[in-house]
Design a protein around this motif. Structure first.
Motif, PDB file in Angstrom:
ATOM      1  N   LEU A  15      -0.994  44.161  17.184  1.00  0.00           N
ATOM      2  CA  LEU A  15      -1.852  44.935  16.297  1.00  0.00           C
ATOM      3  C   LEU A  15      -2.335  44.095  15.124  1.00  0.00           C
ATOM      4  O   LEU A  15      -1.665  43.141  14.712  1.00  0.00           O
ATOM      5  CB  LEU A  15      -1.100  46.167  15.794  1.00  0.00           C
ATOM      6  CG  LEU A  15      -0.751  47.193  16.867  1.00  0.00           C
ATOM      7  CD1 LEU A  15       0.091  48.313  16.277  1.00  0.00           C
ATOM      8  CD2 LEU A  15      -2.011  47.747  17.514  1.00  0.00           C
ATOM      9  N   PRO A  16      -3.492  44.451  14.570  1.00  0.00           N
ATOM     10  CA  PRO A  16      -4.010  43.698  13.418  1.00  0.00           C
ATOM     11  C   PRO A  16      -3.187  43.950  12.160  1.00  0.00           C
ATOM     12  O   PRO A  16      -2.551  45.002  12.020  1.00  0.00           O
ATOM     13  CB  PRO A  16      -5.436  44.239  13.254  1.00  0.00           C
ATOM     14  CG  PRO A  16      -5.399  45.599  13.864  1.00  0.00           C
ATOM     15  CD  PRO A  16      -4.387  45.534  14.974  1.00  0.00           C
ATOM     16  N   GLU A  17      -3.219  42.974  11.285  1.00  0.00           N
ATOM     17  CA  GLU A  17      -2.547  43.127   9.998  1.00  0.00           C
ATOM     18  C   GLU A  17      -3.281  44.155   9.153  1.00  0.00           C
ATOM     19  O   GLU A  17      -4.495  44.320   9.272  1.00  0.00           O
ATOM     20  CB  GLU A  17      -2.512  41.790   9.260  1.00  0.00           C
ATOM     21  CG  GLU A  17      -1.615  40.781   9.928  1.00  0.00           C
ATOM     22  CD  GLU A  17      -1.511  39.477   9.155  1.00  0.00           C
ATOM     23  OE1 GLU A  17      -1.873  39.450   7.962  1.00  0.00           O
ATOM     24  OE2 GLU A  17      -1.069  38.493   9.754  1.00  0.00           O
ATOM     25  N   LEU A  18      -2.515  44.824   8.301  1.00  0.00           N
ATOM     26  CA  LEU A  18      -3.072  45.778   7.341  1.00  0.00           C
ATOM     27  C   LEU A  18      -2.591  45.353   5.955  1.00  0.00           C
ATOM     28  O   LEU A  18      -1.704  45.990   5.375  1.00  0.00           O
ATOM     29  CB  LEU A  18      -2.616  47.201   7.672  1.00  0.00           C
ATOM     30  CG  LEU A  18      -3.032  47.738   9.040  1.00  0.00           C
ATOM     31  CD1 LEU A  18      -2.359  49.059   9.329  1.00  0.00           C
ATOM     32  CD2 LEU A  18      -4.549  47.866   9.117  1.00  0.00           C
ATOM     33  N   PRO A  19      -3.163  44.284   5.419  1.00  0.00           N
ATOM     34  CA  PRO A  19      -2.620  43.722   4.175  1.00  0.00           C
ATOM     35  C   PRO A  19      -2.637  44.685   2.997  1.00  0.00           C
ATOM     36  O   PRO A  19      -1.717  44.650   2.173  1.00  0.00           O
ATOM     37  CB  PRO A  19      -3.489  42.496   3.913  1.00  0.00           C
ATOM     38  CG  PRO A  19      -4.699  42.659   4.756  1.00  0.00           C
ATOM     39  CD  PRO A  19      -4.310  43.539   5.910  1.00  0.00           C
ATOM     40  N   ASP A  20      -3.621  45.561   2.896  1.00  0.00           N
ATOM     41  CA  ASP A  20      -3.652  46.519   1.782  1.00  0.00           C
ATOM     42  C   ASP A  20      -2.438  47.447   1.828  1.00  0.00           C
ATOM     43  O   ASP A  20      -1.810  47.717   0.799  1.00  0.00           O
ATOM     44  CB  ASP A  20      -4.933  47.350   1.802  1.00  0.00           C
ATOM     45  CG  ASP A  20      -6.174  46.541   1.498  1.00  0.00           C
ATOM     46  OD1 ASP A  20      -6.038  45.400   1.011  1.00  0.00           O
ATOM     47  OD2 ASP A  20      -7.276  47.049   1.767  1.00  0.00           O
ATOM     48  N   VAL A  21      -2.110  47.917   3.022  1.00  0.00           N
ATOM     49  CA  VAL A  21      -0.972  48.820   3.191  1.00  0.00           C
ATOM     50  C   VAL A  21       0.332  48.062   2.975  1.00  0.00           C
ATOM     51  O   VAL A  21       1.212  48.517   2.231  1.00  0.00           O
ATOM     52  CB  VAL A  21      -1.004  49.470   4.592  1.00  0.00           C
ATOM     53  CG1 VAL A  21       0.236  50.315   4.832  1.00  0.00           C
ATOM     54  CG2 VAL A  21      -2.266  50.290   4.760  1.00  0.00           C
ATOM     55  N   GLU A  22       0.455  46.914   3.622  1.00  0.00           N
ATOM     56  CA  GLU A  22       1.678  46.118   3.502  1.00  0.00           C
ATOM     57  C   GLU A  22       1.933  45.723   2.046  1.00  0.00           C
ATOM     58  O   GLU A  22       3.068  45.823   1.564  1.00  0.00           O
ATOM     59  CB  GLU A  22       1.576  44.878   4.390  1.00  0.00           C
ATOM     60  CG  GLU A  22       1.532  45.224   5.871  1.00  0.00           C
ATOM     61  CD  GLU A  22       1.069  44.078   6.751  1.00  0.00           C
ATOM     62  OE1 GLU A  22       0.941  42.935   6.266  1.00  0.00           O
ATOM     63  OE2 GLU A  22       0.821  44.345   7.945  1.00  0.00           O
ATOM     64  N   ASP A  23       0.887  45.275   1.360  1.00  0.00           N
ATOM     65  CA  ASP A  23       1.034  44.867  -0.042  1.00  0.00           C
ATOM     66  C   ASP A  23       1.408  46.048  -0.934  1.00  0.00           C
ATOM     67  O   ASP A  23       2.266  45.924  -1.814  1.00  0.00           O
ATOM     68  CB  ASP A  23      -0.245  44.216  -0.559  1.00  0.00           C
ATOM     69  CG  ASP A  23      -0.532  42.871   0.077  1.00  0.00           C
ATOM     70  OD1 ASP A  23       0.369  42.297   0.740  1.00  0.00           O
ATOM     71  OD2 ASP A  23      -1.680  42.384  -0.076  1.00  0.00           O
ATOM     72  N   ALA A  24       0.766  47.190  -0.702  1.00  0.00           N
ATOM     73  CA  ALA A  24       1.051  48.374  -1.533  1.00  0.00           C
ATOM     74  C   ALA A  24       2.511  48.790  -1.380  1.00  0.00           C
ATOM     75  O   ALA A  24       3.196  49.068  -2.375  1.00  0.00           O
ATOM     76  CB  ALA A  24       0.120  49.517  -1.158  1.00  0.00           C
ATOM     77  N   LEU A  25       3.008  48.825  -0.164  1.00  0.00           N
ATOM     78  CA  LEU A  25       4.400  49.224   0.049  1.00  0.00           C
ATOM     79  C   LEU A  25       5.366  48.163  -0.462  1.00  0.00           C
ATOM     80  O   LEU A  25       6.410  48.497  -1.028  1.00  0.00           O
ATOM     81  CB  LEU A  25       4.645  49.536   1.529  1.00  0.00           C
ATOM     82  CG  LEU A  25       3.916  50.779   2.053  1.00  0.00           C
ATOM     83  CD1 LEU A  25       4.054  50.889   3.559  1.00  0.00           C
ATOM     84  CD2 LEU A  25       4.405  52.038   1.363  1.00  0.00           C
ATOM     85  N   ALA A  26       5.008  46.894  -0.291  1.00  0.00           N
ATOM     86  CA  ALA A  26       5.856  45.804  -0.811  1.00  0.00           C
ATOM     87  C   ALA A  26       5.918  45.846  -2.334  1.00  0.00           C
ATOM     88  O   ALA A  26       6.936  45.452  -2.924  1.00  0.00           O
ATOM     89  CB  ALA A  26       5.337  44.457  -0.331  1.00  0.00           C
ATOM     90  N   ASP A  27       4.858  46.341  -2.973  1.00  0.00           N
ATOM     91  CA  ASP A  27       4.820  46.465  -4.440  1.00  0.00           C
ATOM     92  C   ASP A  27       5.434  47.785  -4.912  1.00  0.00           C
ATOM     93  O   ASP A  27       5.272  48.170  -6.072  1.00  0.00           O
ATOM     94  CB  ASP A  27       3.374  46.391  -4.940  1.00  0.00           C
ATOM     95  CG  ASP A  27       2.784  44.996  -4.811  1.00  0.00           C
ATOM     96  OD1 ASP A  27       3.558  44.025  -4.666  1.00  0.00           O
ATOM     97  OD2 ASP A  27       1.541  44.876  -4.847  1.00  0.00           O
ATOM     98  N   ASN A  28       6.119  48.487  -4.015  1.00  0.00           N
ATOM     99  CA  ASN A  28       6.794  49.757  -4.312  1.00  0.00           C
ATOM    100  C   ASN A  28       5.848  50.855  -4.783  1.00  0.00           C
ATOM    101  O   ASN A  28       6.241  51.709  -5.586  1.00  0.00           O
ATOM    102  CB  ASN A  28       7.937  49.557  -5.302  1.00  0.00           C
ATOM    103  CG  ASN A  28       9.054  48.751  -4.691  1.00  0.00           C
ATOM    104  OD1 ASN A  28       9.444  48.980  -3.551  1.00  0.00           O
ATOM    105  ND2 ASN A  28       9.559  47.789  -5.440  1.00  0.00           N
ATOM    106  N   GLN A  29       4.611  50.824  -4.298  1.00  0.00           N
ATOM    107  CA  GLN A  29       3.714  51.936  -4.592  1.00  0.00           C
ATOM    108  C   GLN A  29       4.206  53.168  -3.835  1.00  0.00           C
ATOM    109  O   GLN A  29       4.838  53.065  -2.785  1.00  0.00           O
ATOM    110  CB  GLN A  29       2.283  51.583  -4.201  1.00  0.00           C
ATOM    111  CG  GLN A  29       1.673  50.525  -5.098  1.00  0.00           C
ATOM    112  CD  GLN A  29       0.225  50.240  -4.756  1.00  0.00           C
ATOM    113  OE1 GLN A  29      -0.463  51.068  -4.179  1.00  0.00           O
ATOM    114  NE2 GLN A  29      -0.231  49.048  -5.123  1.00  0.00           N
TER     115      GLN A  29
END
Length: 153
Positions: A15-29
């Motif tokens: 599957l393709p990367e979803l950097p916006d989602v991954e970054d948001a969750l990694a930043d504890n949003q």
């Protein structure tokens, strides 16, 4: 040959990367806000499901199907099912035919696999043993390592 050793089987779906989602969750949003902003992202729904299951466990719910069921278990089931279905949509758009490898080792696949794992746990908690077994079978078909990686072995 596929990476799982099947000469005639389909190639693994990556599957393709979803950097916006991954970054948001990694930043504890807040995963609620992430899911609202990215409703097609299995990863956000999987996070919501896992968080709800963690809250249920912290409140004393034994997820073996014997404990009384609270709001968090039902919410986890709904979140996980949403992530599962959104993941199926994305898998199909990326060539998956309903079977074959979806490797755990490819990080963008993990949102879908985590949603399936959370669905298995929630299904077991509410006594839906057939769904629990189907989820375990799907994880096995996707990647024989997935269930163990998700603590379902």
């Amino acid at each position: 040959m596929t990476s799982f050793g099947d000469l005639l089987g389909p190639q693994p779906v990556l599957l393709p990367e979803l950097p916006d989602v991954e970054d948001a969750l990694a930043d504890n949003q807040d995963p609620v806000q992430v899911a609202a902003a990215h409703p097609t992202a299995s990863l956000a729904w999987a996070q919501l499901a896992e968080d709800a299951l963690d809250r249920a466990t912290a409140a004393g719910t034994d997820l073996d199907g014997a404990s009384p069921i609270g709001h968090d278990v039902i919410a986890a089931y709904a979140f996980a099912r949403t992530g599962y279905h959104r993941g199926l949509d994305l898998l199909r758009r990326n060539g998956w035919k309903g079977f074959g490898p979806v490797p755990w080792s490819h990080e963008p696949n993990r949102g879908f696999l985590r949603a399936v794992g959370a669905l298995a746990r929630a299904a077991r908690a509410i006594g839906e043993s057939d769904e629990y077994a189907r989820c375990l079978d799907l994880l096995e078909d996707c990647d024989p390592r997935a269930a163990a990686e998700l603590g379902l072995d």
